[in-house]
Motif scaffolding. Structure first.
Motif, mmCIF file in Angstrom:
data_model
loop_
_atom_site.group_PDB
_atom_site.id
_atom_site.type_symbol
_atom_site.label_atom_id
_atom_site.label_comp_id
_atom_site.label_asym_id
_atom_site.label_seq_id
_atom_site.Cartn_x
_atom_site.Cartn_y
_atom_site.Cartn_z
ATOM 1 N N GLY B 77 0.812 -1.211 0.000
ATOM 2 C CA GLY B 77 0.000 0.000 0.000
ATOM 3 C C GLY B 77 0.844 1.259 0.000
ATOM 4 O O GLY B 77 0.408 2.310 -0.466
ATOM 5 N N HIS B 78 2.075 1.163 0.509
ATOM 6 C CA HIS B 78 2.956 2.335 0.529
ATOM 7 C C HIS B 78 3.727 2.515 -0.757
ATOM 8 O O HIS B 78 4.460 3.486 -0.918
ATOM 9 C CB HIS B 78 3.967 2.197 1.679
ATOM 10 N N MET B 79 3.604 1.553 -1.675
ATOM 11 C CA MET B 79 4.414 1.572 -2.895
ATOM 12 C C MET B 79 4.170 2.821 -3.720
ATOM 13 O O MET B 79 5.056 3.303 -4.390
ATOM 14 C CB MET B 79 4.138 0.331 -3.745
ATOM 15 N N HIS B 80 2.959 3.320 -3.696
ATOM 16 C CA HIS B 80 2.678 4.481 -4.534
ATOM 17 C C HIS B 80 2.913 5.807 -3.815
ATOM 18 O O HIS B 80 2.689 6.865 -4.373
ATOM 19 C CB HIS B 80 1.251 4.404 -5.090
ATOM 20 N N SER B 81 3.333 5.715 -2.539
ATOM 21 C CA SER B 81 3.522 6.975 -1.825
ATOM 22 C C SER B 81 4.904 7.524 -2.142
ATOM 23 O O SER B 81 5.842 6.773 -2.385
ATOM 24 C CB SER B 81 3.341 6.758 -0.326
ATOM 25 N N PRO B 82 5.047 8.839 -2.132
ATOM 26 C CA PRO B 82 6.361 9.436 -2.410
ATOM 27 C C PRO B 82 7.397 9.030 -1.351
ATOM 28 O O PRO B 82 8.587 9.142 -1.595
ATOM 29 C CB PRO B 82 6.108 10.949 -2.340
ATOM 30 N N ALA B 83 6.932 8.536 -0.207
ATOM 31 C CA ALA B 83 7.864 8.143 0.855
ATOM 32 C C ALA B 83 8.606 6.854 0.551
ATOM 33 O O ALA B 83 9.598 6.537 1.193
ATOM 34 C CB ALA B 83 7.107 7.974 2.169
ATOM 35 N N SER B 84 8.138 6.102 -0.473
ATOM 36 C CA SER B 84 8.690 4.753 -0.654
ATOM 37 C C SER B 84 10.198 4.758 -0.850
ATOM 38 O O SER B 84 10.899 3.903 -0.327
ATOM 39 C CB SER B 84 7.985 4.006 -1.783
ATOM 40 N N LYS B 85 10.703 5.726 -1.588
ATOM 41 C CA LYS B 85 12.152 5.757 -1.813
ATOM 42 C C LYS B 85 12.893 5.986 -0.490
ATOM 43 O O LYS B 85 13.865 5.303 -0.181
ATOM 44 C CB LYS B 85 12.516 6.868 -2.796
ATOM 45 N N GLU B 86 12.388 6.921 0.294
ATOM 46 C CA GLU B 86 13.015 7.243 1.574
ATOM 47 C C GLU B 86 12.937 6.066 2.544
ATOM 48 O O GLU B 86 13.819 5.861 3.359
ATOM 49 C CB GLU B 86 12.260 8.416 2.188
ATOM 50 N N MET B 87 11.849 5.294 2.419
ATOM 51 C CA MET B 87 11.670 4.129 3.291
ATOM 52 C C MET B 87 12.590 2.995 2.884
ATOM 53 O O MET B 87 12.759 2.032 3.613
ATOM 54 C CB MET B 87 10.227 3.600 3.206
ATOM 55 N N GLY B 88 13.122 3.060 1.673
ATOM 56 C CA GLY B 88 13.935 1.956 1.185
ATOM 57 C C GLY B 88 13.069 0.814 0.682
ATOM 58 O O GLY B 88 13.462 -0.351 0.730
ATOM 59 N N LEU B 89 11.885 1.180 0.191
ATOM 60 C CA LEU B 89 10.886 0.182 -0.206
ATOM 61 C C LEU B 89 10.748 0.129 -1.719
ATOM 62 O O LEU B 89 10.554 1.156 -2.367
ATOM 63 C CB LEU B 89 9.530 0.586 0.400
ATOM 64 N N TYR B 90 10.874 -1.048 -2.306
ATOM 65 C CA TYR B 90 10.671 -1.182 -3.746
ATOM 66 C C TYR B 90 10.326 -2.616 -4.110
ATOM 67 O O TYR B 90 10.589 -3.537 -3.348
ATOM 68 C CB TYR B 90 11.895 -0.685 -4.532
ATOM 69 N N LEU B 91 9.765 -2.758 -5.294
ATOM 70 C CA LEU B 91 9.388 -4.079 -5.794
ATOM 71 C C LEU B 91 10.612 -4.790 -6.334
ATOM 72 O O LEU B 91 11.508 -4.150 -6.892
ATOM 73 C CB LEU B 91 8.383 -3.946 -6.942
ATOM 74 N N ILE B 92 10.634 -6.084 -6.187
ATOM 75 C CA ILE B 92 11.720 -6.868 -6.775
ATOM 76 C C ILE B 92 11.213 -8.267 -7.086
ATOM 77 O O ILE B 92 10.416 -8.828 -6.336
ATOM 78 C CB ILE B 92 12.938 -6.913 -5.821
#
Lengths: 341, 348
Positions: B77-92
């Motif tokens: 659910g956080h994937m589309h938020s602008p915070a995802s990069k800062e969180m270190g969150l990404y799809l793999i």
């Protein structure tokens, strides 16, 4: 003809791969690559190098499929070897998404790429504006590494490479026995091919190392292709435009379209803008021709007009062109032995 | 109402954030304090690659599977938020490889696009005859922990750099609830023979051409004792060590060689990768996660302790589900203490 001298004009992915194929199919040939541009200044260097074929309207599908299969097989073997990082070849998985379900849900290349399947409902949730999608794993050729690797392999075969602008193929007839024309967009001028036209593409190369998957809109206009060091964001398809200057409006538009597919790209750094002219044609010209002037003959093999699909089919067309060079050599040897009688 | 959180790894920080988010509005007097002797980037969570993937089998522990799912869905659910990069969150996406057919895992319907590998894909991995492909998430500790810390700091949560020797130490002075997220060293606060280290050692390399995770499994050797390759946003993590009962946090040359050789065999292109770092950590392994409440008598006071430790090699994978469960326990404690403000009823 002890050692046929072959000149390959053009040092993009087509010229270099064709030269390499010729050294393999015709070991007795002496091959020289001539080009006004080498990596990193070729059209190939702008391209992302994704193995996702473009469909040529006038080339039979089975031939395009064969070219793609040969290219995929060749690159797959490199990606699986210790040379993969040097050659810039790597596997990448991702999604092709469509705003409306395409007529052809199974493209001709779906059984050549890996793990091709329709996207699940859960995966499509990430793309609220898109109804349908395909997931698969394919290969990417990063440039400059791939071109530099081809150049390195060519050097080990003794192939010489020279920076030289060839204005007319006849310039070469006294030094070379066969000329191979891999000049891409340059063929428009060099051989006067009016069926060849530019399709201008602008891309952004950005630093966004957390992007590990590709996303491509089925319309071919918007795509996100993660490379080794940079992610290529695209793009534009401007038919008939010859301009190599970056267009700031297009930059903004490309960035916005890509961010709507992948919002985290807002955090991308170090945006570099590049422009290339896809050398487009209704069918790729892989063909022998014998030029004739004042009683002198010059055998030419053409290999150009790959448009948006150069990387996807390059090894297949290089193989075909190399075979045509072989035919030229046989013809020359045949006529020279006839001349001895 | 003062709450002391022991531990500043992914479990401590996320539990603290979850509780603050849910209850601070209802209870403005809620004060949270985080105590730890190690903060990012020196926690166990920082060493983990950050791949969301539970173990192959949940051994019938449905609760943990639900917490894993809750975490995945929350992160997705956080994937589309602008915070995802800062969180270190990404799809793999990536591969799980086996030398023999394996039963589908408990998480096959949680991840995206789970499927078996095709014969052509298996050609990439000589020696492996079976496997899965799926798309999951990466949550890099080295980004996520600072992000959690920032969120907590913004909310006025205080941090204290100290080694807590006992629950008593933090629960004096008006602290009513202690949140025990001390990971592998929970045994020092309260003996727990079920908690054992699952020692791991990893090598960090520069291999930016690797875009997929590759996890091999040797069903006889057990989890993480078979090579794995996980590409992060800066470095690629090579691993494949799980030593139950080994408390050493020193890098071992033997383990280095084992990881390096086996990963290079798996992915020949790694031979050219530059090694930038090496690290050993202790997975806080336990037969099941300890997530429960305990009333502790400390001198003449009673304190409520919420235990939340023992997440083994799947802390990042399960963290949010556990944080939510800890928050529910906290909510129960508040209700009992009648701390939750209820609107006054009509006076009859």
């Amino acid at each position: 003809m002890a050692s046929p001298k072959v000149a390959v004009v053009g040092a993009g992915v087509i010229g270099l791969s064709t030269a390499l194929c010729i050294t393999e199919t015709c070991p007795s040939c002496s091959v020289t690559v001539l080009s006004d541009q080498f990596s990193p200044n070729t059209t190939s260097d702008v391209a992302a190098g994704m193995l996702i074929p473009h469909t040529y309207p006038d080339t039979p599908i089975h031939r395009q499929k064969q070219w793609f299969r040969e290219t995929f097989t060749f690159l797959f073997a490199i990606s699986n070897s210790a040379e993969a990082s040097e050659a810039g070849i790597h596997l990448v998985s991702g999604w092709q998404v469509f705003k409306s379900t395409p007529k052809e849900e199974l493209p001709f290349w779906s059984d050549i790429v890996l793990g091709f399947r329709a996207m699940s409902e859960a995966e499509l949730l990430k793309f609220p504006q898109h109804q349908f999608g395909q997931a698969f794993t394919t290969l990417k050729c990063d440039c400059p590494p791939y071109l530099l690797w081809l150049e390195k392999r060519l050097k080990t075969t003794g192939t010489q490479m020279y920076t030289r602008k060839v204005a007319d193929l006849w310039e070469l007839h006294s030094e070379y026995d066969i000329v191979v024309n891999c000049t891409g967009m340059g063929a428009h001028q060099l051989v006067g091919d009016k069926q060849l036209f530019p399709v201008r593409g602008q891309v952004l190369k950005v630093h966004a190392p957390w992007v590990k998957q590709f996303i491509r809109d089925g319309d071919g206009l918007t795509y996100i292709y993660p490379g080794i060091h940079r992610v290529t964001l695209g793009g534009t398809r401007e038919k008939g435009s010859w301009s190599l200057s970056p267009d700031p409006g297009a930059t903004r538009d490309i960035f916005d379209r890509c961010c709507s597919l992948e919002p985290s790209l807002q955090g991308a750094q170090d945006i570099e803008v590049k422009v290339g002219l896809r050398p487009s044609r209704q069918c790729v010209r892989v063909q022998r021709e014998v030029l004739s002037q004042g009683g002198v003959k010059l055998p030419v093999v053409h290999n150009y007009g790959h448009g948006a699909g150069g990387f996807s089919v390059h090894w297949g067309t290089a193989n075909e062109a190399a075979h045509l060079v072989g035919e030229c050599i046989s013809a020359l040897q045949g006529s020279s032995s006839r001349a001895k009688l | 109402m003062r709450v002391a959180v022991i531990g500043a790894g992914v479990i401590g920080l996320s539990s603290a954030l979850c509780i603050h988010e849910q209850f601070h509005g209802l209870l403005p007097s809620l004060e949270l304090e985080v105590y730890a002797d190690r903060f990012t980037p020196h926690t166990t969570s920082d060493g983990a690659a950050g791949l969301w993937q539970p173990y192959l089998s949940d051994h019938g522990n449905l609760q943990e599977t639900l917490w894993n799912k809750e975490t995945f869905d929350y992160l997705l659910g956080h994937m589309h938020s602008p915070a995802s990069k800062e969180m270190g969150l990404y799809l793999i996406s990536g591969y799980n490889l086996f030398t023999e057919p394996a039963p589908d895992p408990s998480w096959k319907n949680i991840v995206l696009g789970f499927r078996n590998l095709t014969p052509k894909e298996l050609e990439l991995f000589p020696g492996y005859s079976y496997g899965w492909f799926n798309t999951a998430l990466m949550l890099e500790g080295r980004s996520y922990l600072p992000w959690l810390t920032n969120r907590l700091t913004q909310r006025g949560v205080k941090f204290f750099h100290k080694k807590v020797e006992s629950f008593q130490e933090v629960s004096g002075d008006g602290v009513d609830v202690v949140l025990n997220c001390s990971g592998i060293r929970s045994g020092e606060l309260q003996p727990d023979p079920e908690l054992q280290p699952g020692r791991g050692q990893i090598i960090k390399v520069l291999a930016p051409w690797v875009k997929h995770f590759i996890i091999t499994h040797d069903l006889k050797s057990g989890i993480y004792n078979s090579p794995y390759i996980i590409p992060g946003s800066e470095f690629t993590v090579l691993g494949g060590i799980y030593q139950h009962g080994n408390w050493s946090e020193e890098n071992s040359a033997k383990d280095h060689k084992s990881v390096w050789d086996s990963c290079c065999r798996l992915l020949p292109a790694l031979q050219k990768a530059k090694i930038v770092d090496e690290w050993s950590g202790l997975r806080p392994a336990r037969p099941s996660v300890r997530l429960e409440r305990e009333s502790i008598r400390l001198g003449n006071r009673q304190a409520e302790v919420i235990h939340n430790y023992g997440h083994g090699g799947f802390g990042i994978t399960i963290h949010w589900g556990c944080a939510m469960a800890a928050a529910r326990i906290f909510g129960n404690i508040l209700q009992e203490k009648k701390q939750l403000a209820t609107p006054p009823g009509p006076r009859l």
